[in-house]
Design an enzyme around this catalytic site. Sequence first.
Site, PDB file in Angstrom:
ATOM      1  N   HIS A  13      -5.002  10.940 -49.341  1.00 26.77           N
ATOM      2  CA  HIS A  13      -5.001  11.677 -48.058  1.00 26.77           C
ATOM      3  C   HIS A  13      -5.154  13.160 -48.360  1.00 26.77           C
ATOM      4  O   HIS A  13      -4.212  13.805 -48.816  1.00 26.77           O
ATOM      5  CB  HIS A  13      -3.701  11.446 -47.284  1.00 26.77           C
ATOM      6  CG  HIS A  13      -3.682  12.125 -45.944  1.00 26.77           C
ATOM      7  ND1 HIS A  13      -3.427  11.449 -44.767  1.00 26.77           N
ATOM      8  CD2 HIS A  13      -3.880  13.408 -45.578  1.00 26.77           C
ATOM      9  CE1 HIS A  13      -3.476  12.290 -43.757  1.00 26.77           C
ATOM     10  NE2 HIS A  13      -3.741  13.502 -44.220  1.00 26.77           N
ATOM     11  N   HIS A  15      -7.179  17.056 -47.194  1.00 30.23           N
ATOM     12  CA  HIS A  15      -8.066  17.902 -46.375  1.00 30.23           C
ATOM     13  C   HIS A  15      -8.708  18.924 -47.303  1.00 30.23           C
ATOM     14  O   HIS A  15      -7.984  19.717 -47.924  1.00 30.23           O
ATOM     15  CB  HIS A  15      -7.272  18.648 -45.302  1.00 30.23           C
ATOM     16  CG  HIS A  15      -6.507  17.737 -44.386  1.00 30.23           C
ATOM     17  ND1 HIS A  15      -6.979  17.352 -43.149  1.00 30.23           N
ATOM     18  CD2 HIS A  15      -5.313  17.118 -44.540  1.00 30.23           C
ATOM     19  CE1 HIS A  15      -6.090  16.546 -42.569  1.00 30.23           C
ATOM     20  NE2 HIS A  15      -5.070  16.385 -43.393  1.00 30.23           N
ATOM     21  N   ASN A  41     -11.061  15.776 -40.013  1.00 33.21           N
ATOM     22  CA  ASN A  41     -10.734  16.666 -38.884  1.00 33.21           C
ATOM     23  C   ASN A  41     -11.313  18.065 -39.052  1.00 33.21           C
ATOM     24  O   ASN A  41     -10.606  19.056 -39.001  1.00 33.21           O
ATOM     25  CB  ASN A  41      -9.212  16.722 -38.649  1.00 33.21           C
ATOM     26  CG  ASN A  41      -8.438  17.308 -39.820  1.00 33.21           C
ATOM     27  OD1 ASN A  41      -8.864  17.196 -40.967  1.00 33.21           O
ATOM     28  ND2 ASN A  41      -7.310  17.927 -39.540  1.00 33.21           N
ATOM     29  N   LYS A  99      -9.958   7.288 -39.249  1.00 31.08           N
ATOM     30  CA  LYS A  99      -8.692   7.995 -39.065  1.00 31.08           C
ATOM     31  C   LYS A  99      -8.382   8.104 -37.580  1.00 31.08           C
ATOM     32  O   LYS A  99      -9.216   8.550 -36.791  1.00 31.08           O
ATOM     33  CB  LYS A  99      -8.793   9.404 -39.668  1.00 31.08           C
ATOM     34  CG  LYS A  99      -7.536  10.259 -39.495  1.00 31.08           C
ATOM     35  CD  LYS A  99      -6.372   9.739 -40.323  1.00 31.08           C
ATOM     36  CE  LYS A  99      -5.075  10.474 -40.019  1.00 31.08           C
ATOM     37  NZ  LYS A  99      -4.981  11.780 -40.618  1.00 31.08           N
ATOM     38  N   HIS A 136      -2.340   8.860 -38.124  1.00 30.12           N
ATOM     39  CA  HIS A 136      -1.360   9.960 -37.998  1.00 30.12           C
ATOM     40  C   HIS A 136      -0.348   9.455 -36.973  1.00 30.12           C
ATOM     41  O   HIS A 136      -0.617   9.458 -35.770  1.00 30.12           O
ATOM     42  CB  HIS A 136      -2.029  11.255 -37.536  1.00 30.12           C
ATOM     43  CG  HIS A 136      -1.052  12.397 -37.455  1.00 30.12           C
ATOM     44  ND1 HIS A 136      -1.111  13.491 -38.279  1.00 30.12           N
ATOM     45  CD2 HIS A 136       0.035  12.591 -36.668  1.00 30.12           C
ATOM     46  CE1 HIS A 136      -0.092  14.308 -38.008  1.00 30.12           C
ATOM     47  NE2 HIS A 136       0.605  13.790 -37.025  1.00 30.12           N
ATOM     48  N   HIS A 174       1.287   9.989 -44.441  1.00 30.79           N
ATOM     49  CA  HIS A 174       2.363  10.985 -44.593  1.00 30.79           C
ATOM     50  C   HIS A 174       3.636  10.600 -43.838  1.00 30.79           C
ATOM     51  O   HIS A 174       4.055  11.293 -42.919  1.00 30.79           O
ATOM     52  CB  HIS A 174       1.897  12.392 -44.196  1.00 30.79           C
ATOM     53  CG  HIS A 174       1.013  12.500 -42.978  1.00 30.79           C
ATOM     54  ND1 HIS A 174       1.366  11.983 -41.758  1.00 30.79           N
ATOM     55  CD2 HIS A 174      -0.192  13.073 -42.795  1.00 30.79           C
ATOM     56  CE1 HIS A 174       0.406  12.239 -40.895  1.00 30.79           C
ATOM     57  NE2 HIS A 174      -0.554  12.898 -41.491  1.00 30.79           N
ATOM     58  N   ASP A 247      -1.801  15.031 -48.474  1.00 32.50           N
ATOM     59  CA  ASP A 247      -1.999  15.761 -47.216  1.00 32.50           C
ATOM     60  C   ASP A 247      -2.168  17.256 -47.486  1.00 32.50           C
ATOM     61  O   ASP A 247      -1.797  18.083 -46.641  1.00 32.50           O
ATOM     62  CB  ASP A 247      -0.853  15.513 -46.223  1.00 32.50           C
ATOM     63  CG  ASP A 247      -1.207  15.956 -44.808  1.00 32.50           C
ATOM     64  OD1 ASP A 247      -2.407  16.122 -44.512  1.00 32.50           O
ATOM     65  OD2 ASP A 247      -0.279  16.149 -44.008  1.00 32.50           O
ATOM     66  N   HIS A 251      -4.759  26.355 -45.043  1.00 34.82           N
ATOM     67  CA  HIS A 251      -5.048  27.268 -43.920  1.00 34.82           C
ATOM     68  C   HIS A 251      -5.017  28.673 -44.495  1.00 34.82           C
ATOM     69  O   HIS A 251      -4.255  28.936 -45.431  1.00 34.82           O
ATOM     70  CB  HIS A 251      -3.972  27.150 -42.837  1.00 34.82           C
ATOM     71  CG  HIS A 251      -3.989  25.846 -42.104  1.00 34.82           C
ATOM     72  ND1 HIS A 251      -4.821  25.604 -41.031  1.00 34.82           N
ATOM     73  CD2 HIS A 251      -3.301  24.703 -42.314  1.00 34.82           C
ATOM     74  CE1 HIS A 251      -4.624  24.366 -40.595  1.00 34.82           C
ATOM     75  NE2 HIS A 251      -3.709  23.789 -41.361  1.00 34.82           N
ATOM     76  N   ALA A 263      -0.249  24.234 -38.744  1.00 38.81           N
ATOM     77  CA  ALA A 263       0.467  23.190 -39.489  1.00 38.81           C
ATOM     78  C   ALA A 263      -0.346  22.781 -40.705  1.00 38.81           C
ATOM     79  O   ALA A 263      -1.542  22.516 -40.591  1.00 38.81           O
ATOM     80  CB  ALA A 263       0.687  21.981 -38.590  1.00 38.81           C
TER      81      ALA A 263
HETATM   82  C1  NCD Z   1      -3.290  18.779 -41.226  1.00 39.80           C
HETATM   83  C2  NCD Z   1      -4.417  19.814 -41.190  1.00 39.80           C
HETATM   84  O1  NCD Z   1      -4.120  21.012 -41.318  1.00 39.80           O
HETATM   85  O2  NCD Z   1      -5.573  19.430 -41.099  1.00 39.80           O
HETATM   86  N1  NCD Z   1      -2.045  19.445 -40.987  1.00 39.80           N
HETATM   87  C3  NCD Z   1      -0.812  19.003 -41.320  1.00 39.80           C
HETATM   88  O3  NCD Z   1       0.172  19.648 -40.945  1.00 39.80           O
HETATM   89  N2  NCD Z   1      -0.624  17.917 -42.013  1.00 39.80           N
HETATM   90  C4  NCD Z   1      -3.549  17.714 -40.242  1.00 39.80           C
HETATM   91  C5  NCD Z   1      -2.687  16.494 -40.441  1.00 39.80           C
HETATM   92  O4  NCD Z   1      -2.827  15.753 -41.401  1.00 39.80           O
HETATM   93  O5  NCD Z   1      -1.804  16.279 -39.602  1.00 39.80           O
HETATM   94 ZN    ZN Z   2      -3.488  15.190 -43.077  1.00 38.96          ZN
END
Ligand code: NCD
Ligand code: ZN
Length: 343
Positions: A13, A15, A41, A99, A136, A174, A247, A251, A263
């Site tokens: 998992h 990003h 996403n 997803k 999620h 997660h 996860d 950012h 988040a």
């Molecule tokens: C993830 C994101 O920033 O893409 N953020 C997070 O808090 N985990 C999205 C997600 O997996 O919920």
């Molecule tokens: Zn995630």
Amino acid sequence: MEKLIITRPDDWHCHVRNGAMLKTVLPYTARQFARAIIMPNLKPPVTTVAEALVYRAEIVQAIPEHLDFTPLMTLYLTPSTTPQDVKDASENPYIVAFKYYPAGATTNSDAGVSAVQQIYPVLEAMQQFDVPLLIHGEVTDADCDIFDREQVFIDTQLSAIVRDFPALRIVLEHVTTQAAVQFVTANNANIAATITPQHLLYNRNALLVGGIKPHYYCLPILKREQHRLALVNAAISGNPKFFLGTDSAPHLTHLKENHCGCAGCFSAHAAIELYAEVFEDNHALDKLEGFASFYGADFYRLPRNTGTISLTKRAWTVPEYYGEKQNQVTPLRAGESLRWTVE
Ligand code: NCD
Ligand code: ZN
């Protein structure tokens, strides 16, 4: 010096974003993991096979030359996803799963699904074509307390999905609560879960005591200590239903240190090192390899990796930032020490 050699792990998992951020963060994932499930996403989300292939090509371009890394692509379920999309995905070797984000649950999830019944024909197709569903698991009702959203999702939505699609392979992503651990443990072998390093290492005090610490803010939000302990016990149990999924969700620093901070925790810079600390603290280093390198591959019915990575017990200090000025990301444990080093 203490040394640990394990089969090369995978991240089930992750990003990695696109554009400049992708170039900043991908090398950290590719350095340690042989494969990673790439979350869809983006803005706009990756919803079709064609879009996923374009995104995959961008990721492949960003892999440092000397590293061997395979992105495993996913598609974002929306109310417009059709059974034909599922069939198309099942026939494409680069796409491994769909997803499901409840609309509004987290970062870039506005295009998600607002009622699970909306997508029953699509879930039927996923079951038929044997495409895993990654969830999620949080409800988004305004009147549901943020600390209860995972448990309420399990009670009101996930139980129904598992009951109605017993042959559908599901990963509850997660997981953060005792209830999630119990649910996954108690149900059939088609339901598994990923666990992040932050949910194994920290409880909600890390986020809220002594000031608000935005770099510990992710969704699902950190919970009480009793939940962290349940996750640790699941991770070190040797139960193949629980496997590694960071996860890692980068950012820009200023968007997290903000009146409305995003988040997501960036953990790819030190993922396996963070997990190693958890397993070591709980006298279970012998269970790390199954969790990190075997169970996920087995669940996805992919071959286990053949190479190895080597961890040495030698401390290092995590940098305050990664990336160039315009693209700075604050990592988990910024400025603090880690005990294990990947050679
Ligand atoms: C993830 C994101 O920033 O893409 N953020 C997070 O808090 N985990 C999205 C997600 O997996 O919920
Ligand atoms: Zn995630």
